[in-house]
Design an enzyme around this catalytic site. Sequence first.
Site, short mmCIF file in Angstrom:
data_model
loop_
_atom_site.label_atom_id
_atom_site.label_comp_id
_atom_site.label_asym_id
_atom_site.label_seq_id
_atom_site.Cartn_x
_atom_site.Cartn_y
_atom_site.Cartn_z
N CYS A 69 0.18 -1.16 0.18
CA CYS A 69 -0.11 0.09 0.02
C CYS A 69 0.87 1.52 -0.17
O CYS A 69 1.88 1.82 1.14
CB CYS A 69 -1.18 -0.44 0.99
SG CYS A 69 -1.77 1.03 1.73
N CYS A 72 0.43 3.51 3.14
CA CYS A 72 0.64 3.22 4.03
C CYS A 72 2.42 3.94 4.12
O CYS A 72 2.67 4.04 4.75
CB CYS A 72 0.40 1.95 4.03
SG CYS A 72 -1.25 1.60 4.23
#
Length: 148
Positions: A69, A72
């Site tokens: 991600c 993230c």
Amino acid sequence: MTESLKLTCATCGQTNRVPADKIAGGPKCGTCGDPLASGKVAELDPPAHDKMVRGDTLPLLVDYWAPWCGPCRMMAPQFAQAAMALKGRARFAKINTEDHPHISQRLGIRGIPLLILYANGREVARLAGARPAAEIEAFVRQKAPAAA
Ligand SMILES: [Zn+2]
């Protein structure tokens, strides 16, 4: 009378009782000696995660993330900065939802990054999406009751 806080050690899982006025002094785990509230982000496994979210009285902010991600990974340094800014006021941790997908399923997490704030064994609030440090810090200050 000093209020005592329950803090689970992220390293060994031991529950520690720490007087609220000692939090700022950098308390250490009575079992393994690791710092309990160092301002660093602890990497959790599911047993430590469950114990901390259910047992800790000090506010705990968990970053549900995964290596694939991009947002993230972008948020990680911001999250670490907010963790340091709130040292002694709240603890920050993260858990890899790719390695531990049942955690996401159980919590009904559909998108990451997602931050969930816990205090006194309960979920307090969620914050979705990558956020700058100042926003993460404001979120915790606003939603979590101050210790002591
Ligand atoms: Zn320990």
